[in-house]
Design a protein around this motif. Structure first.
Motif, short mmCIF file in Angstrom:
data_model
loop_
_atom_site.label_atom_id
_atom_site.label_comp_id
_atom_site.label_asym_id
_atom_site.label_seq_id
_atom_site.Cartn_x
_atom_site.Cartn_y
_atom_site.Cartn_z
N MET A 193 0.81 -1.18 0.00
CA MET A 193 0.00 0.00 0.00
C MET A 193 0.86 1.25 0.00
N ARG A 194 2.08 1.10 0.48
CA ARG A 194 2.98 2.24 0.54
C ARG A 194 3.14 2.88 -0.83
N ASP A 195 3.23 2.07 -1.87
CA ASP A 195 3.44 2.59 -3.21
C ASP A 195 2.20 3.24 -3.82
N HIS A 196 1.04 3.04 -3.20
CA HIS A 196 -0.21 3.55 -3.74
C HIS A 196 -0.87 4.57 -2.81
N GLU A 197 -0.19 4.92 -1.73
CA GLU A 197 -0.76 5.82 -0.75
C GLU A 197 -1.12 7.17 -1.36
N GLU A 198 -0.29 7.69 -2.22
CA GLU A 198 -0.53 9.00 -2.83
C GLU A 198 -1.81 8.98 -3.66
N ALA A 199 -2.01 7.93 -4.46
CA ALA A 199 -3.23 7.83 -5.28
C ALA A 199 -4.46 7.67 -4.41
N ILE A 200 -4.34 6.93 -3.33
CA ILE A 200 -5.47 6.74 -2.41
C ILE A 200 -5.84 8.07 -1.75
N GLU A 201 -4.84 8.82 -1.33
CA GLU A 201 -5.10 10.12 -0.72
C GLU A 201 -5.69 11.09 -1.74
N ALA A 202 -5.24 11.01 -2.99
CA ALA A 202 -5.79 11.86 -4.04
C ALA A 202 -7.26 11.55 -4.29
N ALA A 203 -7.67 10.32 -3.98
CA ALA A 203 -9.08 9.93 -4.12
C ALA A 203 -9.90 10.31 -2.89
N GLY A 204 -9.25 10.98 -1.92
CA GLY A 204 -9.96 11.46 -0.74
C GLY A 204 -10.01 10.48 0.42
N ALA A 205 -9.14 9.48 0.40
CA ALA A 205 -9.15 8.47 1.46
C ALA A 205 -7.81 8.44 2.18
#
Length: 125
Positions: free
Chosen positions: A1-13
């Protein structure tokens, strides 16, 4: 998940992880993996039980899909950490929303059976 944290945060989560170890294990895991998101400790497995996450058996170690997952993890530079008291506990991935809403749930059937980041991101849309 570390590698996808930025995209998840960009989606508002936000990302959070739940682990079985103690504070010492969690600190070592955080340092080794470089995660910055919250890592919660559930040594009594209350969250695991509430989510109805299963446990593996020793036969899972011989499964072809488990062997393939271990090879992928090793190729990506991951290594097995200390086993701990509940080494056969399986995990899961969830997307929860406001108001106690579950948008996505993936219960692992064996070791390395994780939800794809794409599925998690799709649940946020």
């Amino acid at each position: 998940m570390r590698d996808h944290e930025e995209a998840i945060e960009a989606a508002g989560a936000s990302v959070a992880a739940v682990g079985l170890g103690d504070l010492r294990y969690a600190s070592a895991f955080r340092e080794e993996t470089g995660i910055t998101f919250p890592l919660l400790i559930d040594a009594d497995r209350r969250a695991y039980k509430a989510a109805r996450l299963g446990s593996a058996s020793l036969l899972h170690l011989a499964r072809r899909d488990n062997h393939a997952a271990r090879k992928r993890a090793q190729a990506a530079g991951h290594r097995q950490h200390s086993l701990g008291e509940h080494a056969l506990q399986l995990g899961g991935s969830f997307v929860f929303g406001p108001g106690d809403t579950e948008h996505f749930a993936h219960l692992s059937e064996t070791f390395g059976d994780n939800a794809s980041p794409e599925d998690l991101l799709a649940a946020l849309r």
